[in-house]
Scaffold this motif. Sequence first.
Motif, PDB file in Angstrom:
ATOM      1  N   ARG A 164       1.361   2.743  -4.027  1.00  0.00           N
ATOM      2  CA  ARG A 164       0.131   2.773  -4.817  1.00  0.00           C
ATOM      3  C   ARG A 164       0.339   3.310  -6.228  1.00  0.00           C
ATOM      4  O   ARG A 164      -0.478   3.069  -7.110  1.00  0.00           O
ATOM      5  CB  ARG A 164      -0.923   3.629  -4.099  1.00  0.00           C
ATOM      6  CG  ARG A 164      -1.465   2.987  -2.820  1.00  0.00           C
ATOM      7  CD  ARG A 164      -2.661   3.757  -2.282  1.00  0.00           C
ATOM      8  NE  ARG A 164      -3.189   3.175  -1.059  1.00  0.00           N
ATOM      9  CZ  ARG A 164      -2.788   3.505   0.154  1.00  0.00           C
ATOM     10  NH1 ARG A 164      -1.839   4.431   0.301  1.00  0.00           N
ATOM     11  NH2 ARG A 164      -3.310   2.924   1.213  1.00  0.00           N
ATOM     12  N   SER A 194       0.828  -1.216   0.000  1.00  0.00           N
ATOM     13  CA  SER A 194       0.000   0.000   0.000  1.00  0.00           C
ATOM     14  C   SER A 194       0.859   1.261   0.000  1.00  0.00           C
ATOM     15  O   SER A 194       0.356   2.350  -0.301  1.00  0.00           O
ATOM     16  CB  SER A 194      -0.949  -0.009   1.205  1.00  0.00           C
ATOM     17  OG  SER A 194      -0.227   0.164   2.423  1.00  0.00           O
ATOM     18  N   ARG A 217       1.983   0.411 -11.058  1.00  0.00           N
ATOM     19  CA  ARG A 217       0.920  -0.279 -11.797  1.00  0.00           C
ATOM     20  C   ARG A 217       0.818  -1.732 -11.359  1.00  0.00           C
ATOM     21  O   ARG A 217      -0.293  -2.279 -11.273  1.00  0.00           O
ATOM     22  CB  ARG A 217       1.205  -0.209 -13.292  1.00  0.00           C
ATOM     23  CG  ARG A 217       0.145  -0.919 -14.124  1.00  0.00           C
ATOM     24  CD  ARG A 217       0.309  -0.674 -15.599  1.00  0.00           C
ATOM     25  NE  ARG A 217      -0.735  -1.347 -16.357  1.00  0.00           N
ATOM     26  CZ  ARG A 217      -0.904  -1.234 -17.664  1.00  0.00           C
ATOM     27  NH1 ARG A 217      -0.083  -0.450 -18.358  1.00  0.00           N
ATOM     28  NH2 ARG A 217      -1.870  -1.888 -18.274  1.00  0.00           N
ATOM     29  N   ARG A 242      -1.270  -1.822  -8.259  1.00  0.00           N
ATOM     30  CA  ARG A 242      -2.690  -1.572  -8.553  1.00  0.00           C
ATOM     31  C   ARG A 242      -3.340  -2.794  -9.198  1.00  0.00           C
ATOM     32  O   ARG A 242      -4.484  -3.131  -8.899  1.00  0.00           O
ATOM     33  CB  ARG A 242      -2.842  -0.349  -9.460  1.00  0.00           C
ATOM     34  CG  ARG A 242      -2.427   0.971  -8.806  1.00  0.00           C
ATOM     35  CD  ARG A 242      -3.004   2.159  -9.563  1.00  0.00           C
ATOM     36  NE  ARG A 242      -2.615   2.158 -10.973  1.00  0.00           N
ATOM     37  CZ  ARG A 242      -1.511   2.707 -11.448  1.00  0.00           C
ATOM     38  NH1 ARG A 242      -0.669   3.325 -10.617  1.00  0.00           N
ATOM     39  NH2 ARG A 242      -1.234   2.668 -12.730  1.00  0.00           N
ATOM     40  N   ASP A 243      -2.610  -3.464 -10.078  1.00  0.00           N
ATOM     41  CA  ASP A 243      -3.161  -4.649 -10.740  1.00  0.00           C
ATOM     42  C   ASP A 243      -3.361  -5.810  -9.766  1.00  0.00           C
ATOM     43  O   ASP A 243      -4.265  -6.633  -9.941  1.00  0.00           O
ATOM     44  CB  ASP A 243      -2.231  -5.096 -11.873  1.00  0.00           C
ATOM     45  CG  ASP A 243      -2.245  -4.129 -13.058  1.00  0.00           C
ATOM     46  OD1 ASP A 243      -3.171  -3.291 -13.124  1.00  0.00           O
ATOM     47  OD2 ASP A 243      -1.330  -4.219 -13.898  1.00  0.00           O
ATOM     48  N   GLN A 260      -3.941  -5.557  -6.411  1.00  0.00           N
ATOM     49  CA  GLN A 260      -4.803  -5.274  -5.263  1.00  0.00           C
ATOM     50  C   GLN A 260      -6.167  -5.969  -5.304  1.00  0.00           C
ATOM     51  O   GLN A 260      -6.621  -6.488  -4.267  1.00  0.00           O
ATOM     52  CB  GLN A 260      -4.974  -3.765  -5.098  1.00  0.00           C
ATOM     53  CG  GLN A 260      -3.765  -3.117  -4.438  1.00  0.00           C
ATOM     54  CD  GLN A 260      -3.885  -1.609  -4.342  1.00  0.00           C
ATOM     55  OE1 GLN A 260      -4.543  -0.971  -5.166  1.00  0.00           O
ATOM     56  NE2 GLN A 260      -3.237  -1.040  -3.340  1.00  0.00           N
TER      57      GLN A 260
END
Length: 414
Positions: free
Chosen positions: A393, A390, A396, A399-400, A402
């Motif tokens: 963030r 976290s 990428r 994010r992919d 999470q």
Amino acid sequence: MSTIPRFGPELRRLRQEAGLTLTEFSVALNYDKGYLSKVERGERSASPELARRCDAFLGASGELQRLTIRIETDPDTTEAPAGPSLWHVGRRAVIAAGTGALIDLGLNLGGQAGSAAGSLLPSFLAQFDQLRKLGQSTAPKTLLPLLETQTRMVAGLAADASSATRAPTLLLASRFAEFTGWMAQEAGDSGAALGWTGEAAELARAGGDSHLGCYALVRRALVTLYDGDAAGTVALARRAQSDELPPRIRGLAAQREAQGHALVGEARDCLRSLDRAQELLDSDDARSGAEPVIGTTHVSDPAAMTTGWCLYDLGRPKAAAEVLDRECRRLPQHALRARARYGFRRSLAHAASGEVEHACTIAGELLGVMPAVPSATVNSDIRRLARELSRFRSSRAVRDLQPTLARVLAPTHD
């Protein structure tokens, strides 16, 4: 999580004594400079992971970690209950009744039990090996009813067994009970895990092997380890290291003691315990012990793997990643549970070292197998990984990953 106010000023003092600017310090730890500044000013609390890394980098010998207080009601660090007990009345009745009741359940074999025990024992032994293999690729609650039944059956078989077969039958029942306890812990039921572990010790003593009963202490220490009780873990592990015990049990106990020391940043005691574990587990006596093998059968060098595990907790993620990379490559492909257990710790080590994309690649592969081998204990590291990632963030890869992380960690309702 709350932190004693002295943590921030003490961190600043140690950093300045080391001759480091805040920028240099933030780069070394892979933490945001602004966040560290707020920690030093007491405006933000320090996570256990940050305390460990600061301790290790600044050579504080656990001083900073001792200035943090873990609040068990913190939703980020406390594991939610796994729903209703998997055992209900049957499991409670068996454990409450003790070994005698297990034996009394019997198989209604009457006078045939003596000969039946001798002829069936090899089949139950082979079945135990198969169930341990299944445990590597099957959900715990799927195996638990079968394990409970098999424990009763093997213990019951000993009721009227001959003197020659009674002891080995009880000892095998002990191993079934011990493995049942492990699967209960994997399912998130620590109470059942402790209950079955205690039953395993009673069955072992009834079979004339007090040494095997001592291995229950190592299992109990695992429960306290995942509860975050470092002192309890060390105390239990030390009780299983007396000189009269077999080298393998003492070696596995020394490993568990090392993990307890690592939880509170006691690097010297941790590494000393790991050295002792390596020496004991490498001994000829440990390698030629009784069957079935006590402890893991899928990790070729348990002491080395535990070293990588502990190095992360000691705030040395780069060293941990190096060891875990090597040891995880040696795990058999079919051992999905072991690959997940140590693989997520490996991913954590890479993330903490700033190798975020590599950490996400490792985790992405492992998250795909978690529905097949759900684990309350492995989930504790997955949650730590989610918190670690976290901080990145903007990546990428993070994010992919999470959404998949969230799905694995989402509570299930049976």
